[in-house]
Motif scaffolding. Structure first.
Motif, mmCIF file in Angstrom:
data_model
loop_
_atom_site.group_PDB
_atom_site.id
_atom_site.type_symbol
_atom_site.label_atom_id
_atom_site.label_comp_id
_atom_site.label_asym_id
_atom_site.label_seq_id
_atom_site.Cartn_x
_atom_site.Cartn_y
_atom_site.Cartn_z
ATOM 1 N N MET A 285 -74.703 27.824 75.730
ATOM 2 C CA MET A 285 -73.479 27.340 75.092
ATOM 3 C C MET A 285 -73.784 26.171 74.161
ATOM 4 O O MET A 285 -74.652 25.333 74.454
ATOM 5 C CB MET A 285 -72.472 26.874 76.146
ATOM 6 N N PRO A 286 -73.080 26.074 73.040
ATOM 7 C CA PRO A 286 -73.285 24.918 72.152
ATOM 8 C C PRO A 286 -72.976 23.616 72.892
ATOM 9 O O PRO A 286 -72.049 23.560 73.707
ATOM 10 C CB PRO A 286 -72.280 25.161 71.023
ATOM 11 N N ALA A 287 -73.745 22.613 72.616
ATOM 12 C CA ALA A 287 -73.549 21.330 73.291
ATOM 13 C C ALA A 287 -72.209 20.718 72.896
ATOM 14 O O ALA A 287 -71.785 20.810 71.739
ATOM 15 C CB ALA A 287 -74.684 20.380 72.960
ATOM 16 N N ALA A 288 -71.547 20.109 73.862
ATOM 17 C CA ALA A 288 -70.291 19.395 73.618
ATOM 18 C C ALA A 288 -70.486 17.928 73.970
ATOM 19 O O ALA A 288 -71.359 17.576 74.770
ATOM 20 C CB ALA A 288 -69.174 20.002 74.442
ATOM 21 N N ASP A 289 -69.658 17.087 73.376
ATOM 22 C CA ASP A 289 -69.747 15.650 73.640
ATOM 23 C C ASP A 289 -68.387 15.154 74.129
ATOM 24 O O ASP A 289 -67.349 15.616 73.667
ATOM 25 C CB ASP A 289 -70.151 14.906 72.363
ATOM 26 N N ILE A 290 -68.422 14.243 75.065
ATOM 27 C CA ILE A 290 -67.175 13.698 75.578
ATOM 28 C C ILE A 290 -67.205 12.174 75.519
ATOM 29 O O ILE A 290 -68.263 11.555 75.600
ATOM 30 C CB ILE A 290 -66.904 14.158 77.025
#
Length: 911
Positions: A804-809
């Motif tokens: 999965m594409p990396a996500a940032d929080i």
């Protein structure tokens, strides 16, 4: 036995009963091996036991005392539990001294539990030998009036002989020693390593090195007048479906300990804040040394007909209201003895439904279910186990209760292992129904091997347990058998005892279906991981009806917990140190083969322990959530689910929802989501030809709801491929089919399904995010549904989740205090254009240190869609986070770990 002593093979529910004449003997105990220590001198006050092991906390088993005294290191670390050797082959002395109150006539010693048999000495005289004080679940009361030193120091010495019989699960007795009715950990521990082994004959008998020997329940001294009051008890009846008036009956046992008749007044008082005090009394005459039951009934005591009573309710339905009973006996105006208990007014009814869809799983009646106070009670519970050494720890008990309510479990099962009363007392106060009964498979179910001694011990033990349990409003169900059904000669006596003791709760004679007749509950497992669709399919018999045991005996703990009991150099790959802490079943539980197979096939082979444990939490979450959800959506043929198991008796891979350290993994939060009273559920295209998926809206509250159900399908890049919604009307305590959905074209090999339920104003009532594959899981024919094996004919392909594409929080947090708790509020915002998947939030004691345990979270392992925010709260005991030391740690399946200092609110950077 010395002349002038009375000997009783049952006892009162001491821990819950209060009396000014009762003293717990909990201090000053010491223990020593009985090798080369014999004779009556030990029970003289002049005996020097200063070189014996002090007992830190009573009650305590032998191995616990030795560990507390540093004889052995942490027994739960690595393979240390093998270090003590065969402690069960020797006897052990327990000794204490105490001052007995002066100016009383009758003195009694009460032992709630000794494992397994004992010689008991007081002040140089033996008051019972090992043929009399015998039986782990028996209880004993001795009149020691002729041996006590009133107003002076006394010495009590107990020589404990551990269980010595060796019995295999298939009923083979090893050696010459007869079977004994103690307890067994069976396959809950790995018998390849722990217990008795015969490599040549390939025989293994599982037990810890001392076989849980010792004084494992509380000891009391009572000092009274000539008549004692025991076993106070209140039954209640309701004119269902109405719940008023309640008709109470009050029971107790009176015993005259003198050699002359005694007459006196038995006085009762029932109180509850805000209610009128009820008083009643009668004259009672007792013959020489007579014991008899005394009863007040509504027929002779009109005060016991209560209008508009405050009922005891399970916590999900209302308050666990308790009344207080005091019974006292006076002779010539002077108090002889008294006893007080709390009790609840409620009525439990057991019923059977008409579901006969799987006649091979129980015939001759439908599925067992319960009503409480006139309402159908959908059971979604789990099985509890105390500490492996039966360590008595009220803080741990309190945490178990806290987690039970946080999860939403509504019935807790004890399969024997009925340790201290404190857990059940807490269940009374907190409104948590419980089920108890005999242990399966081993001593208690090989009736053909019972000796004459076992026969009377079994009956005495049932009497002792029911006398202890019957006054507790939380106790709603007793099982006379677990996997087996007792023979008629035993069962008839069990029924007679239950009748004599006025047992007012449900009774099942077996908790399994494989018997000459059944009680409506089955025990087909499975005991290993299953794909989520399995629970909804209605194709597999074990996944419906009333099930006493189903779960996964191969539960992989989060990595932080593994590091606490697996040596660093043994963390990867999976190896014998892991197996040592596994279950024993040889179909794969003992090598974690089934869960490893499932993870490898569905999520891809793992190359590190970090990868393996992270994938495991995904698998446990989806399995357990679906299990509990299906028992909410299908009341017509699903009445009772008991997850196997709730907790771990030691650091173990054997099935659990939370581990020994109270750390919650994927299974815990999957269960918490599946147990929500209002929820929306997707069935994974589970039924018929699997071309149609179904969305259910669930309302297990007492009020009707109206709202909108919606479902959306997403590719892993975040693109939405399908969306649909429908208005739903939800009556109280119901589930409805909200909509059906076809197969969706154009999905990635792994995809996400988002279900939401909102009210008429748009407020979110329930939400679920599921992950699935365009390749279905398929278990195959029902004959492939083996209890201890996971072997699918086709496996879902979820490996795309790893890419999965990396996500940032972004993180924000605050800490506040409320009563005796600290509340950490965390707000997570997905600042990326990608889905942030399976995010774990943890409150840590240090900056990126160990998680602050125990703790409960409003939710966890959440998924955030692009630019969405979510707030999660964590609640822990006041003082757990010292000023400046706490942090918030967050990471997900495609989200790099971040840590936020809770004092400065500054991030420590990505990890």
């Amino acid at each position: 036995m010395a002349a002038g002593f009375s000997f009783v093979l049952f006892l009162l529910p001491v821990a819950s009963a209060q009396s000014p004449n009762r003293i717990e003997l909990e201090h000053g105990w010491r223990m020593a091996s009985a090798n080369n220590i014999e004779g009556s001198d030990i029970s003289q006050t002049s005996f020097d036991d200063s070189q014996w092991y002090p007992i830190r906390h009573m009650p305590a088993t032998v191995l616990q005392v030795l560990e507390d005294n540093g004889v052995y290191g942490d027994l739960y670390y690595g393979m240390n539990l093998t270090s003590p050797g065969d402690l069960w082959k020797q006897d052990w002395w327990y000794r204490t001294t105490f001052t007995a109150p002066a100016d009383q006539q009758v003195y009694s010693l009460i032992f709630k539990g000794i494992n397994y048999r004992a010689d008991i000495w007081l002040n140089g005289s033996r008051i019972a030998d090992r043929s009399q004080a015998v039986g782990m679940y028996n209880g004993f009361e001795f009149d020691v009036s002729r041996r006590i030193r009133a107003g002076a120091n006394n010495a009590l010495a107990v020589k404990v002989t551990p269980e010595r019989g060796l019995l295999t699960e298939n009923g083979v007795l090893i050696g010459d020693h007869p079977l004994e009715l103690a307890d067994s950990w069976l396959d809950w521990i790995n018998w390849k390593y722990i217990g008795y082994h015969d490599a040549i004959e390939k025989i293994n008998v599982p037990f810890v090195p001392d076989r849980n020997a010792g004084i494992w329940k509380r000891v009391f001294l009572t000092a009274t007048g000539p008549v004692t009051v025991r076993n106070a008890y209140v039954t209640s009846d309701l004119p269902l479906p109405a719940t008023s008036p309640a008709r109470l009956s009050v029971y107790c046992e009176l015993s005259n300990h003198t050699r002359k008749p005694v007459s006196g007044i038995l006085h009762g008082e029932i109180t509850r804040p805000g209610k009128q005090t009820l008083t009643f009394e009668k004259q009672v005459t007792l013959l020489v040394n007579e014991s008899k039951e005394s009863v007040f009934t509504p027929a002779d005591t009109r005060q016991l007909i209560l209008a508009n009573p405050d009922l005891w309710w399970p916590y999900a339905w209302g308050n666990a209201n308790l009344y207080h009973l005091r019974l006292g006996f006076t002779v010539e105006g002077r108090s002889s003895d008294s006893e007080e208990i709390d009790f609840g007014i409620r009525k439990v009814v057991q019923l059977r439904d008409n579901d006969m869809s799987f006649p091979n799983i129980g015939s001759g009646g439908g599925n067992f279910y319960l009503q409480i106070n006139g309402h159908d009670y959908l059971i979604r519970g789990a099985a509890y186990a105390p500490d492996l050494l039966f360590k008595n720890d009220e803080e741990r008990d309190a945490t178990h209760i806290r987690y039970i309510k946080d999860l939403g479990l509504n019935l807790i099962r004890w399969e024997l292992k009925i340790a201290d009363d404190s857990m059940i007392e807490r269940a009374d106060r907190e409104g948590i129904p419980v089920m108890l009964g005999w242990m399966c498979c081993m001593q208690w179910e090989h009736w053909d091997l019972w000796s004459a001694e076992d026969q009377w011990i079994a009956r005495a033990s049932l009497r002792a347990r029911l006398l202890e349990l019957r006054a507790h409003p939380s106790v709603i169900l007793w099982a006379n058998g677990s996997d087996g059904l007792p023979p008629d000669s035993v069962l008839n006596d069990y029924h007679q005892i239950e009748k004599q003791l006025h047992w007012q709760n449900a009774i099942v004679d077996t908790v399994a279906e494989r018997n000459r007749y059944w009680s409506g509950i089955h025990m087909r497992g499975p005991y290993v991981w299953r794909p989520p669709y399995y629970w909804f399919s209605d194709k597999y018999g074990p996944a419906r009806g009333s099930s006493a045991e189903e779960g996964d005996n191969e539960t992989i703990l989060p990595l932080d917990s593994l590091k606490k009991f697996i040596p660093a150099d043994k963390l990867w790959p999976v190896n014998e140190y892991w197996f040592f802490h596994a279950g024993a079943n040889e179909a794969g539980n003992n090598t974690l083969a089934n869960i490893t197979r499932a993870l490898d096939h569905r999520y891809g082979p793992s190359h590190t322990v970090e990868e393996f444990t992270e994938k495991a939490q995904l698998a446990h979450y989806e399995d357990v959530r679906a299990q509990y959800e299906s028992y909410a959506t299908h009341w017509s043929n699903r009445k009772m689910l008991m997850h196997w198991m709730m907790d771990s008796p030691w650091p173990s891979f054997f099935g659990h929802l939370y581990d020994y350290y109270f750390k919650q993994g994927g299974g815990y939060f999957g269960a918490k989501k599946g147990l929500q009273p209002v929820s929306i559920v997707w069935d994974y295209y589970a039924t018929a030809d699997r071309s149609t998926g179904r969305v259910y809206a669930v309302n297990l509250t007492s009020g009707a709801l109206q709202g909108k159900a919606s479902i959306s399908f997403y590719n892993l890049d975040g693109s939405r491929r399908y969306n649909r919604s429908a208005v739903v009307d939800l009556p109280a305590n119901s589930s409805v089919l909200a909509m059906s959905v076809p197969r969706i074209a154009g999905l990635t090999s792994a995809y996400l399904v988002r279900c939401q339920l909102t009210d008429s104003g748009g407020k979110l009532l329930g939400e679920n995010v599921y992950w699935a594959s365009t390749t279905d899981d398929e278990l195959g024919d029902a004959n492939n549904d083996e209890q201890f094996t996971t072997n699918l004919s086709q496996w879902a392909d979820l490996t795309a989740l790893n890419r999965m594409p990396a996500a940032d929080i972004k993180l924000a947090a605050s800490v506040a205090s409320r009563d005796d708790e600290q509340i950490v509020t965390a707000t997570l915002t997905n600042s990326s254009n990608h889905i942030a998947f399976f995010i774990r939030v943890e409150v840590t004691r240090g900056l990126d240190g160990d998680e602050a345990l125990p703790i409960t979270y409003s939710d966890n392992y959440i998924t955030l869609f692009p630019h969405e925010s979510r707030t999660i709260t964590g609640e822990l005991r006041a003082g757990e986070l010292s000023v400046g030391s706490g942090a918030l740690r967050v990471g997900g399946y495609n989200v790099a770990k971040k840590v936020l200092n809770l004092a400065t609110k500054r991030p420590l950077g990505n990890k």
